[in-house]
Motif scaffolding. Structure first.
Motif, PDB file in Angstrom:
ATOM      1  N   THR A 296      47.834  33.057  39.129  1.00 49.53           N
ATOM      2  CA  THR A 296      46.806  32.456  40.272  1.00 49.53           C
ATOM      3  C   THR A 296      45.953  33.444  40.554  1.00 49.53           C
ATOM      4  O   THR A 296      46.019  34.746  40.196  1.00 49.53           O
ATOM      5  CB  THR A 296      47.504  32.106  41.520  1.00 49.53           C
ATOM      6  N   LEU A 297      44.733  32.967  40.691  1.00 51.54           N
ATOM      7  CA  LEU A 297      43.697  34.004  41.581  1.00 51.54           C
ATOM      8  C   LEU A 297      44.104  34.931  42.089  1.00 51.54           C
ATOM      9  O   LEU A 297      43.671  36.071  42.214  1.00 51.54           O
ATOM     10  CB  LEU A 297      42.407  33.257  41.738  1.00 51.54           C
ATOM     11  N   ASP A 298      45.000  34.334  43.350  1.00 48.81           N
ATOM     12  CA  ASP A 298      45.252  35.184  44.385  1.00 48.81           C
ATOM     13  C   ASP A 298      46.166  36.437  43.903  1.00 48.81           C
ATOM     14  O   ASP A 298      46.244  37.587  44.221  1.00 48.81           O
ATOM     15  CB  ASP A 298      46.115  34.597  45.549  1.00 48.81           C
ATOM     16  N   GLU A 299      47.124  36.022  42.746  1.00 45.86           N
ATOM     17  CA  GLU A 299      47.990  37.242  42.245  1.00 45.86           C
ATOM     18  C   GLU A 299      47.021  38.216  41.674  1.00 45.86           C
ATOM     19  O   GLU A 299      47.155  39.306  41.640  1.00 45.86           O
ATOM     20  CB  GLU A 299      49.083  36.495  41.348  1.00 45.86           C
ATOM     21  N   ILE A 300      46.019  37.601  40.836  1.00 42.56           N
ATOM     22  CA  ILE A 300      45.093  38.499  40.060  1.00 42.56           C
ATOM     23  C   ILE A 300      44.522  39.499  41.055  1.00 42.56           C
ATOM     24  O   ILE A 300      44.326  40.669  40.875  1.00 42.56           O
ATOM     25  CB  ILE A 300      44.360  37.834  39.174  1.00 42.56           C
ATOM     26  N   ARG A 301      44.155  38.912  42.281  1.00 39.32           N
ATOM     27  CA  ARG A 301      43.287  39.708  43.163  1.00 39.32           C
ATOM     28  C   ARG A 301      44.251  40.851  43.625  1.00 39.32           C
ATOM     29  O   ARG A 301      43.930  41.919  44.026  1.00 39.32           O
ATOM     30  CB  ARG A 301      43.113  38.998  44.360  1.00 39.32           C
ATOM     31  N   VAL A 302      45.597  40.660  43.792  1.00 36.13           N
ATOM     32  CA  VAL A 302      46.434  41.813  44.309  1.00 36.13           C
ATOM     33  C   VAL A 302      46.651  42.588  43.100  1.00 36.13           C
ATOM     34  O   VAL A 302      46.491  44.033  43.570  1.00 36.13           O
ATOM     35  CB  VAL A 302      47.891  41.129  44.537  1.00 36.13           C
ATOM     36  N   LEU A 303      46.681  42.266  42.013  1.00 36.99           N
ATOM     37  CA  LEU A 303      46.692  43.162  40.856  1.00 36.99           C
ATOM     38  C   LEU A 303      45.537  44.010  40.678  1.00 36.99           C
ATOM     39  O   LEU A 303      45.629  45.335  40.438  1.00 36.99           O
ATOM     40  CB  LEU A 303      47.007  42.465  39.486  1.00 36.99           C
ATOM     41  N   LEU A 304      44.802  43.526  40.822  1.00 35.69           N
ATOM     42  CA  LEU A 304      43.291  44.173  40.706  1.00 35.69           C
ATOM     43  C   LEU A 304      42.919  45.343  41.920  1.00 35.69           C
ATOM     44  O   LEU A 304      42.587  46.273  41.734  1.00 35.69           O
ATOM     45  CB  LEU A 304      41.994  43.268  40.790  1.00 35.69           C
ATOM     46  N   ARG A 305      43.642  44.782  43.156  1.00 42.54           N
ATOM     47  CA  ARG A 305      43.614  46.060  44.336  1.00 42.54           C
ATOM     48  C   ARG A 305      44.397  47.248  43.900  1.00 42.54           C
ATOM     49  O   ARG A 305      43.883  48.247  44.022  1.00 42.54           O
ATOM     50  CB  ARG A 305      44.138  45.273  45.448  1.00 42.54           C
ATOM     51  N   PHE A 306      45.395  46.660  43.355  1.00 42.97           N
ATOM     52  CA  PHE A 306      46.261  48.142  42.871  1.00 42.97           C
ATOM     53  C   PHE A 306      45.682  48.583  41.568  1.00 42.97           C
ATOM     54  O   PHE A 306      45.885  49.819  41.604  1.00 42.97           O
ATOM     55  CB  PHE A 306      47.809  47.551  42.536  1.00 42.97           C
TER      56      PHE A 306
ATOM     57  N   ALA B  18      32.935  42.342  39.696  1.00 49.55           N
ATOM     58  CA  ALA B  18      31.861  43.058  40.512  1.00 49.55           C
ATOM     59  C   ALA B  18      30.509  42.470  40.195  1.00 49.55           C
ATOM     60  O   ALA B  18      30.499  42.330  38.717  1.00 49.55           O
ATOM     61  CB  ALA B  18      31.887  44.490  40.490  1.00 49.55           C
ATOM     62  N   GLU B  19      29.713  42.366  41.081  1.00 52.43           N
ATOM     63  CA  GLU B  19      28.277  41.901  40.736  1.00 52.43           C
ATOM     64  C   GLU B  19      27.554  42.920  39.985  1.00 52.43           C
ATOM     65  O   GLU B  19      27.486  44.085  40.236  1.00 52.43           O
ATOM     66  CB  GLU B  19      27.429  41.250  41.914  1.00 52.43           C
ATOM     67  N   PRO B  20      27.001  42.640  38.688  1.00 50.70           N
ATOM     68  CA  PRO B  20      26.387  43.233  37.891  1.00 50.70           C
ATOM     69  C   PRO B  20      25.032  43.947  38.387  1.00 50.70           C
ATOM     70  O   PRO B  20      24.543  43.068  39.326  1.00 50.70           O
ATOM     71  CB  PRO B  20      26.316  42.609  36.572  1.00 50.70           C
ATOM     72  N   GLY B  21      24.436  44.968  37.696  1.00 51.88           N
ATOM     73  CA  GLY B  21      23.174  45.404  38.107  1.00 51.88           C
ATOM     74  C   GLY B  21      22.279  44.372  37.369  1.00 51.88           C
ATOM     75  O   GLY B  21      22.564  43.545  36.606  1.00 51.88           O
ATOM     76  N   ARG B  22      20.968  44.450  37.930  1.00 56.20           N
ATOM     77  CA  ARG B  22      19.729  43.621  37.112  1.00 56.20           C
ATOM     78  C   ARG B  22      18.839  44.190  36.556  1.00 56.20           C
ATOM     79  O   ARG B  22      18.419  45.760  36.872  1.00 56.20           O
ATOM     80  CB  ARG B  22      19.188  42.872  38.368  1.00 56.20           C
ATOM     81  N   SER B  23      18.158  43.708  35.392  1.00 56.76           N
ATOM     82  CA  SER B  23      17.236  44.524  34.620  1.00 56.76           C
ATOM     83  C   SER B  23      16.007  44.233  35.384  1.00 56.76           C
ATOM     84  O   SER B  23      15.966  43.462  36.347  1.00 56.76           O
ATOM     85  CB  SER B  23      17.314  43.933  33.180  1.00 56.76           C
ATOM     86  N   GLU B  24      14.836  44.780  34.755  1.00 56.19           N
ATOM     87  CA  GLU B  24      13.638  44.747  35.479  1.00 56.19           C
ATOM     88  C   GLU B  24      13.260  43.282  35.327  1.00 56.19           C
ATOM     89  O   GLU B  24      12.645  42.718  36.332  1.00 56.19           O
ATOM     90  CB  GLU B  24      12.566  45.703  34.843  1.00 56.19           C
TER      91      GLU B  24
ATOM     92  N   ASP C  83      42.431  49.055  41.215  1.00 56.78           N
ATOM     93  CA  ASP C  83      41.490  49.717  41.752  1.00 56.78           C
ATOM     94  C   ASP C  83      42.181  50.968  42.644  1.00 56.78           C
ATOM     95  O   ASP C  83      41.104  51.627  43.046  1.00 56.78           O
ATOM     96  CB  ASP C  83      40.517  48.900  42.320  1.00 56.78           C
ATOM     97  N   ALA C  84      43.181  51.094  42.985  1.00 54.56           N
ATOM     98  CA  ALA C  84      43.705  51.940  43.807  1.00 54.56           C
ATOM     99  C   ALA C  84      44.870  52.714  42.883  1.00 54.56           C
ATOM    100  O   ALA C  84      45.990  52.439  43.428  1.00 54.56           O
ATOM    101  CB  ALA C  84      44.356  51.521  44.812  1.00 54.56           C
TER     102      ALA C  84
END
Length: 160
Positions: A59-69, A27-33, A71-72
């Protein structure tokens, strides 16, 4: 923490962190002042997870799948099991290919006793002859071709 601190904490290059952000794995991080990226513990944990998966040659695609799970967390993980089973198959195929490569290299090594002029080197002469007759199967140009092809990437359909 700033990106350099995250990089040091996770033993990851700054450019790799930015790449994972562009690929929407992190995820894109927040930013400081002062407009510096500010990362939290969740970023460090996720980055460590991604790095570990990459270390398993996923692969990055496999990691995306794992991250979706990931995150759910209430979803059924059956598809995660399927993904890992497929990945194990890819690894087994690569091991088979590497054993074949080892046999080829040992055979090649036997072509030269050493201690002679390079022009009479059996290894160099054999490599030259092999190079003259292209017999490399398509898609197998490198000896260790890294993660399995993107064509083997899975599209996961969520079951509800």
């Amino acid at each position: 923490m700033k990106i350099g601190e995250l990089a040091a904490l996770t033993n990851t290059q700054v450019e790799t962190i930015r790449f994972y952000e562009r690929e929407n794995l992190l995820a894109e991080p927040g930013r400081s002042e002062g407009n510096y990226r500010i990362y939290g513990e969740a970023h460090a944990e996720r980055l460590s997870f991604i790095r570990h998966c990459r270390g398993l040659d996923m692969t990055l695609d496999e990691i995306r799948v794992l991250l979706r799970f990931k995150d759910a967390p209430t979803e059924n993980c059956f598809e995660v099991n399927e993904l890992l089973d497929e990945h194990i198959g890819h690894v087994a195929e690569r091991i088979k290919e590497l054993r074949q490569l080892e046999r080829q290299l040992k055979s090649l090594r036997e072509a030269c006793l050493g201690g002679q002029e390079a022009q009479h080197c059996g290894i160099l002469n054999e490599l030259t002859e092999i190079a003259k007759s292209p017999s490399t199967p398509p898609g197998r140009e490198g000896h260790v071709h890294g993660a399995h092809s993107a064509s083997g990437a899975r599209k996961v359909v969520h079951r509800h």
